[in-house]
Design an enzyme around this catalytic site. Structure first.
Site, PDB file in Angstrom:
ATOM      1  N   HIS A  64      67.397  19.579 -19.417  1.00 29.84           N
ATOM      2  CA  HIS A  64      67.164  18.373 -20.222  1.00 29.84           C
ATOM      3  C   HIS A  64      66.169  17.456 -19.528  1.00 29.84           C
ATOM      4  O   HIS A  64      65.956  17.530 -18.325  1.00 29.84           O
ATOM      5  CB  HIS A  64      68.477  17.631 -20.520  1.00 29.84           C
ATOM      6  N   CYS A  65      65.552  16.598 -20.348  1.00 26.01           N
ATOM      7  CA  CYS A  65      64.668  15.546 -19.854  1.00 26.01           C
ATOM      8  C   CYS A  65      64.986  14.294 -20.660  1.00 26.01           C
ATOM      9  O   CYS A  65      66.118  14.119 -21.102  1.00 26.01           O
ATOM     10  CB  CYS A  65      63.199  15.969 -19.961  1.00 26.01           C
ATOM     11  N   LYS A  66      64.014  13.432 -20.868  1.00 27.43           N
ATOM     12  CA  LYS A  66      64.282  12.209 -21.624  1.00 27.43           C
ATOM     13  C   LYS A  66      64.436  12.484 -23.116  1.00 27.43           C
ATOM     14  O   LYS A  66      65.371  12.012 -23.752  1.00 27.43           O
ATOM     15  CB  LYS A  66      63.172  11.184 -21.388  1.00 27.43           C
TER      16      LYS A  66
END
Length: 99
Positions: A64-66
């Site tokens: 995941h990221c932003k």
């Protein structure tokens, strides 16, 4: 492997599961907010750290990221390196926090 929704991830966590989660945001982003149990490996560092993840090649790995862009790149990179069960968190940390 299909991506995972924030609702599905939270449901699994509430059921006591501890999936392998890799946060590919920058260190400062991870320090501001993180998913419990996640490991921070910024996307730019992933190529040099991938050998450390060798034991996870056949296990589920959630990235995941932003918002989902960087983690989509991480998913593609890991798949090219032989990881068979990588899932991107749909909507990233932003969507996860809204659940």
């Amino acid at each position: 492997m299909p991506d995972i929704t924030p609702a599905e991830l939270k449901q699994r966590q509430q059921a006591g599961e501890k999936p392998t989660i890799i946060d590919v945001r920058e260190n400062w982003e991870h320090e501001e907010a993180r998913i419990d149990g996640s490991q921070n490996i910024p996307l730019g560092s992933l190529p040099e750290k991938v050998d450390e993840l060798e034991d996870l090649k056949d296990q589920e790995v959630i990235v995941h990221c932003k918002s989902g862009g960087r983690s989509a790149s991480a998913k593609a990179f890991l798949a090219q390196r032989g990881f068979s069960n990588v899932r991107n968190l749909v909507g990233g940390m932003t969507a996860y926090q809204q659940q």
